[in-house]
Write a protein that holds these residues in place. Structure first.
Motif, PDB file in Angstrom:
ATOM      1  N   LYS A 149      -2.875 -10.960  11.248  1.00 29.45           N
ATOM      2  CA  LYS A 149      -3.154 -11.297   9.851  1.00 29.45           C
ATOM      3  C   LYS A 149      -3.101 -10.096   8.916  1.00 29.45           C
ATOM      4  CE  LYS A 149      -6.129 -15.294  10.798  1.00 29.45           C
ATOM      5  NZ  LYS A 149      -7.471 -15.889  10.542  1.00 29.45           N
ATOM      6  N   TYR A 150      -3.401  -8.898   9.468  1.00 24.69           N
ATOM      7  CA  TYR A 150      -3.589  -7.751   8.583  1.00 24.69           C
ATOM      8  C   TYR A 150      -2.673  -6.583   8.946  1.00 24.69           C
ATOM      9  CZ  TYR A 150      -7.879 -10.158   7.185  1.00 24.69           C
ATOM     10  OH  TYR A 150      -8.774 -11.075   6.727  1.00 24.69           O
ATOM     11  N   LEU A 151      -2.292  -5.866   7.907  1.00 26.04           N
ATOM     12  CA  LEU A 151      -1.681  -4.546   8.055  1.00 26.04           C
ATOM     13  C   LEU A 151      -2.791  -3.524   7.836  1.00 26.04           C
ATOM     14  CD1 LEU A 151       1.571  -5.028   5.955  1.00 26.04           C
ATOM     15  CD2 LEU A 151       1.402  -4.915   8.436  1.00 26.04           C
ATOM     16  N   ILE A 152      -2.897  -2.557   8.734  1.00 29.23           N
ATOM     17  CA  ILE A 152      -4.056  -1.654   8.720  1.00 29.23           C
ATOM     18  C   ILE A 152      -3.600  -0.223   8.483  1.00 29.23           C
ATOM     19  CG2 ILE A 152      -6.033  -0.821  10.041  1.00 29.23           C
ATOM     20  CD1 ILE A 152      -5.866  -3.405  11.677  1.00 29.23           C
ATOM     21  N   SER A 153      -4.358   0.487   7.644  1.00 22.13           N
ATOM     22  CA  SER A 153      -4.118   1.915   7.432  1.00 22.13           C
ATOM     23  C   SER A 153      -5.455   2.603   7.187  1.00 22.13           C
ATOM     24  CB  SER A 153      -3.178   2.148   6.249  1.00 22.13           C
ATOM     25  OG  SER A 153      -3.825   1.795   5.037  1.00 22.13           O
ATOM     26  N   LYS A 154      -5.434   3.934   7.173  1.00 18.19           N
ATOM     27  CA  LYS A 154      -6.687   4.664   6.954  1.00 18.19           C
ATOM     28  C   LYS A 154      -6.486   5.704   5.858  1.00 18.19           C
ATOM     29  CE  LYS A 154      -6.094   8.360  10.424  1.00 18.19           C
ATOM     30  NZ  LYS A 154      -4.891   7.973  11.130  1.00 18.19           N
ATOM     31  N   TYR A 155      -7.636   6.080   5.259  1.00 15.06           N
ATOM     32  CA  TYR A 155      -7.632   7.086   4.205  1.00 15.06           C
ATOM     33  C   TYR A 155      -8.867   7.967   4.428  1.00 15.06           C
ATOM     34  CZ  TYR A 155      -8.083   9.169  -0.442  1.00 15.06           C
ATOM     35  OH  TYR A 155      -8.197  10.050  -1.489  1.00 15.06           O
ATOM     36  N   SER A 156      -8.662   9.253   4.620  1.00 20.49           N
ATOM     37  CA  SER A 156      -9.775  10.170   4.921  1.00 20.49           C
ATOM     38  C   SER A 156     -10.296  10.828   3.643  1.00 20.49           C
ATOM     39  CB  SER A 156      -9.307  11.249   5.909  1.00 20.49           C
ATOM     40  OG  SER A 156      -8.889  10.661   7.124  1.00 20.49           O
ATOM     41  N   PHE A 157     -11.632  10.996   3.573  1.00 21.45           N
ATOM     42  CA  PHE A 157     -12.254  11.670   2.432  1.00 21.45           C
ATOM     43  C   PHE A 157     -13.590  12.239   2.898  1.00 21.45           C
ATOM     44  CE2 PHE A 157     -13.859   7.387   2.466  1.00 21.45           C
ATOM     45  CZ  PHE A 157     -15.188   7.490   2.078  1.00 21.45           C
ATOM     46  N   LYS A 158     -14.259  12.944   2.020  1.00 18.58           N
ATOM     47  CA  LYS A 158     -15.563  13.528   2.359  1.00 18.58           C
ATOM     48  C   LYS A 158     -16.649  12.995   1.426  1.00 18.58           C
ATOM     49  CE  LYS A 158     -14.146  17.835   4.580  1.00 18.58           C
ATOM     50  NZ  LYS A 158     -14.268  19.319   4.578  1.00 18.58           N
ATOM     51  N   HIS A 159     -17.797  12.732   2.038  1.00 15.67           N
ATOM     52  CA  HIS A 159     -18.953  12.325   1.252  1.00 15.67           C
ATOM     53  C   HIS A 159     -19.417  13.515   0.425  1.00 15.67           C
ATOM     54  CE1 HIS A 159     -23.196  11.031   0.582  1.00 15.67           C
ATOM     55  NE2 HIS A 159     -22.603   9.847   0.459  1.00 15.67           N
ATOM     56  N   GLY A 200     -20.619  16.487   2.120  1.00 14.61           N
ATOM     57  CA  GLY A 200     -19.681  17.235   2.953  1.00 14.61           C
ATOM     58  C   GLY A 200     -19.323  16.558   4.251  1.00 14.61           C
ATOM     59  N   GLN A 201     -19.961  15.418   4.568  1.00 13.38           N
ATOM     60  CA  GLN A 201     -19.658  14.739   5.817  1.00 13.38           C
ATOM     61  C   GLN A 201     -18.335  13.965   5.716  1.00 13.38           C
ATOM     62  OE1 GLN A 201     -23.057  12.293   6.666  1.00 13.38           O
ATOM     63  NE2 GLN A 201     -24.162  13.960   7.666  1.00 13.38           N
ATOM     64  N   LYS A 202     -17.611  13.954   6.831  1.00 15.18           N
ATOM     65  CA  LYS A 202     -16.313  13.286   6.879  1.00 15.18           C
ATOM     66  C   LYS A 202     -16.508  11.776   6.872  1.00 15.18           C
ATOM     67  CE  LYS A 202     -12.277  12.570   9.784  1.00 15.18           C
ATOM     68  NZ  LYS A 202     -11.659  12.806  11.093  1.00 15.18           N
ATOM     69  N   ARG A 203     -15.693  11.074   6.108  1.00 15.95           N
ATOM     70  CA  ARG A 203     -15.688   9.619   6.065  1.00 15.95           C
ATOM     71  C   ARG A 203     -14.237   9.136   6.203  1.00 15.95           C
ATOM     72  NH1 ARG A 203     -20.230  10.408   6.805  1.00 15.95           N
ATOM     73  NH2 ARG A 203     -22.060   9.776   5.583  1.00 15.95           N
ATOM     74  N   THR A 204     -14.102   7.931   6.740  1.00 16.09           N
ATOM     75  CA  THR A 204     -12.778   7.336   6.885  1.00 16.09           C
ATOM     76  C   THR A 204     -12.797   5.936   6.307  1.00 16.09           C
ATOM     77  OG1 THR A 204     -12.403   8.570   8.927  1.00 16.09           O
ATOM     78  CG2 THR A 204     -10.936   6.725   8.492  1.00 16.09           C
ATOM     79  N   LEU A 205     -11.862   5.665   5.422  1.00 13.99           N
ATOM     80  CA  LEU A 205     -11.721   4.349   4.807  1.00 13.99           C
ATOM     81  C   LEU A 205     -10.638   3.585   5.574  1.00 13.99           C
ATOM     82  CD1 LEU A 205     -12.034   2.216   2.522  1.00 13.99           C
ATOM     83  CD2 LEU A 205     -10.348   3.542   1.223  1.00 13.99           C
ATOM     84  N   ILE A 206     -11.008   2.441   6.145  1.00 16.66           N
ATOM     85  CA  ILE A 206     -10.048   1.580   6.841  1.00 16.66           C
ATOM     86  C   ILE A 206      -9.673   0.461   5.882  1.00 16.66           C
ATOM     87  CG2 ILE A 206      -9.611   0.121   8.842  1.00 16.66           C
ATOM     88  CD1 ILE A 206     -10.082   3.030   9.563  1.00 16.66           C
ATOM     89  N   LEU A 207      -8.372   0.368   5.554  1.00 12.00           N
ATOM     90  CA  LEU A 207      -7.882  -0.665   4.637  1.00 12.00           C
ATOM     91  C   LEU A 207      -7.125  -1.706   5.440  1.00 12.00           C
ATOM     92  CD1 LEU A 207      -7.074   2.362   3.085  1.00 12.00           C
ATOM     93  CD2 LEU A 207      -7.215   0.711   1.230  1.00 12.00           C
ATOM     94  N   LYS A 208      -7.455  -2.993   5.217  1.00 15.12           N
ATOM     95  CA  LYS A 208      -6.784  -4.086   5.910  1.00 15.12           C
ATOM     96  C   LYS A 208      -6.183  -5.026   4.864  1.00 15.12           C
ATOM     97  CE  LYS A 208      -9.536  -3.615  10.087  1.00 15.12           C
ATOM     98  NZ  LYS A 208     -10.099  -4.276  11.270  1.00 15.12           N
ATOM     99  N   TYR A 209      -4.857  -5.012   4.809  1.00 17.75           N
ATOM    100  CA  TYR A 209      -4.127  -5.824   3.843  1.00 17.75           C
ATOM    101  C   TYR A 209      -3.704  -7.138   4.497  1.00 17.75           C
ATOM    102  CZ  TYR A 209      -3.495  -1.181   1.771  1.00 17.75           C
ATOM    103  OH  TYR A 209      -3.676   0.066   1.256  1.00 17.75           O
ATOM    104  N   ARG A 210      -3.876  -8.195   3.774  1.00 20.23           N
ATOM    105  CA  ARG A 210      -3.479  -9.502   4.295  1.00 20.23           C
ATOM    106  C   ARG A 210      -1.949  -9.587   4.355  1.00 20.23           C
ATOM    107  NH1 ARG A 210      -6.441 -13.629   6.843  1.00 20.23           N
ATOM    108  NH2 ARG A 210      -5.299 -15.584   6.627  1.00 20.23           N
TER     109      ARG A 210
END
Length: 497
Positions: free
Chosen positions: A151-161, A164-174
């Motif tokens: 159902k989804y196409l998945i990608s990630k986007y890295s950024f920092k809080h 300073g802590q590392k965070r990862t955004l998981i995007l799921k496109y229909r």
């Protein structure tokens, strides 16, 4: 996600301030993941700390490898795909292929690595530039090949809080549901296809009628011309005016006939030259053989006195040497003409090579009453050449000067550097080259008016020299200038290394 997917959503970086602040509820998910998509936020340990929307199957955390294999939104340089096949034992295997994404490096698209996997996803063999793994999980394979979800196409986007802590955004496109679109399209295509068949059949009928009218005449002409050509009439040309396509075919046929005529003429010329060469070789070999036979017969019959016996034996010896020399020359000529002959090209100093040749020849030239002038640079001129074959060229030209000129003649050898070539000049101030052979001087068996005598030799020396120089990708030419001190000038151009 590779930007090549071309979705009309905003990039996650447009809401970077909200992401870094940690106020994830304020994110405009529709803007970055679409109306039917959702997002997940992972902490440094890849645990889900925020999720948007209603999700059928929730994932509380990801492994490091799973996150690593999710395509990056901003830069997805590589694409990984699977290919099923069976080995020679009919065992089903899977090939994992890693290749460069064409949207990033179009001039370097292609496979850069692969792995062979068994049915349990264990790695059997790796090749090329690919991560060395002993095995994979189904999820890892799914993320690597973007097949984890239907159902989804998945990608990630890295950024920092902000702390300073590392965070990862998981995007799921229909994914777009193409089934409905295909169904509607199929109905339209079906109707259009029926209409097309009706029109097509009608057009075919019309086309057959017109084709029969326009094609029959040029085809008959072409057929008659081909039959005539097969019967040996090579002067059968087609004169046709009509549709451009058939005019072009007929013109091409005429070009082919012209080329066949040219090939036939060349064949006849080569045959004539072959016969002339055989006659010349026979003549050159017959003269010393006849002399040897005559003197040997006289000695055998006791017609020669004891006082003159040594003289006649010496003549026989000299003639046998001449015969050997002729055979060697014919052998060298045929060897150079062979398609498999190759030069032994070595990078050398051309200046030093010519100096060594002159030093070797110097004493001999003075002993026979000739003079020699030399002008060679005292610095290196590097070129690739075959020492043995290039020396043979010098020997052929210098020996010709000695053979055809009187004592006191000066032989000049010089070397000069040009823009793309090295120019070698071998000249003499002797009697010059007869005008009747100047144009054909480099052809085989070309000699002067006193042809076929011992002094002038076989007429193969310069033909061999030309062949050798051309195999060096160079050129050799004869420059005749009656007003110059040097009547005969051979100019050799050799390419720079």
């Amino acid at each position: 996600m590779s930007k090549s997917l071309d979705y009309p959503y905003s990039e996650p970086s447009s809401q970077r301030d909200i992401l870094e602040s940690g106020n994830y509820e304020k994110l405009n998910v529709n803007k970055i993941a679409g109306n039917r998509g959702y997002i997940e936020i992972l902490d440094e340990e890849n645990k889900v700390i925020y999720r948007s929307g209603k999700i059928e199957k929730k994932i509380n955390n990801y492994t490091d490898k799973e996150v690593e294999y999710i395509p990056d939104y901003e830069q997805n340089t590589f694409t990984t795909k699977l290919k099923k096949y069976k080995d020679k034992n009919n065992k089903e295997l899977t090939m994992l292929i890693k290749e460069k994404n064409s949207n990033y490096e179009e001039d370097k698209v292609g496979d850069i690595g692969f792995q062979i996997l068994d049915d349990k996803l264990n790695v059997l063999y790796s090749g090329g530039e690919i991560e060395q793994r002993s095995s994979y999980t189904k999820k890892e394979i799914g993320y690597l090949t973007d097949t984890i979800s239907k159902k989804y196409l998945i990608s990630k986007y890295s950024f920092k809080h902000k702390d300073g802590q590392k965070r990862t955004l998981i995007l799921k496109y229909r994914k777009v549901n193409q089934d409905k679109q295909v169904s509607v399209l199929f109905k339209g295509v079906k109707t259009s296809f029926i209409l097309f068949i009706v029109i097509y059949v009608g057009c075919i009928g019309m086309f057959v009628i017109l084709l029969n009218r326009k094609v029959k005449k040029p085809i008959n002409k072409l057929n008659d011309a081909i039959i005539s050509l097969a019967q040996g009439n090579s002067n059968e040309f087609i004169n046709y005016k009509g549709p451009y396509e058939f005019v072009q075919i007929c013109n091409n046929f005429n070009v082919m006939v012209s080329k066949l005529n040219e090939i036939q003429k060349e064949k006849e010329l080569l045959e004539s030259e072959k016969q002339k060469m055989l006659a010349d070789i026979s003549h050159d070999l017959k003269t010393p053989i006849t002399t040897i036979q005559g003197y040997a017969k006289a000695l055998s019959d006791g017609l020669i006195s004891s006082a003159e016996e040594k003289k006649y034996l010496n003549i026989i010896y000299q003639k046998s040497n001449n015969l050997t020399e002729l055979i060697n020359i014919f052998y060298e000529y045929s060897k150079l003409e062979h398609a498999d002959f190759k030069l032994n090209l070595v990078k050398k100093d051309l200046s030093e090579f010519i100096r060594a040749y002159v030093a070797e020849k110097y004493e001999y030239i003075y002993d026979i009453g000739f003079e020699i002038q030399v002008n060679i640079p005292d610095y290196q001129l590097i070129s690739k050449f075959d020492e043995i074959q290039l020396k043979r060229v010098f020997e052929n030209i210098v020996n010709n000067s000695i053979k055809h000129n009187e004592e006191g003649t000066t032989v000049a050898i010089s070397l000069k550097e040009e823009e793309k070539y090295y120019k070698i000049i071998i000249a003499d101030d002797g009697i010059g080259i007869p005008k009747d052979i100047v144009k054909n001087i480099f052809d085989a068996f070309v000699v002067g008016d006193d042809s076929r005598n011992t002094k002038q030799g076989s007429g193969l020396g310069l033909a061999i020299s030309k062949n050798i120089i051309e195999k060096h990708n160079g050129s050799i030419s004869l420059i005749v200038n009656d007003e110059d001190i040097f009547k005969t000038v051979f100019e050799i151009l050799l390419p720079k290394e």
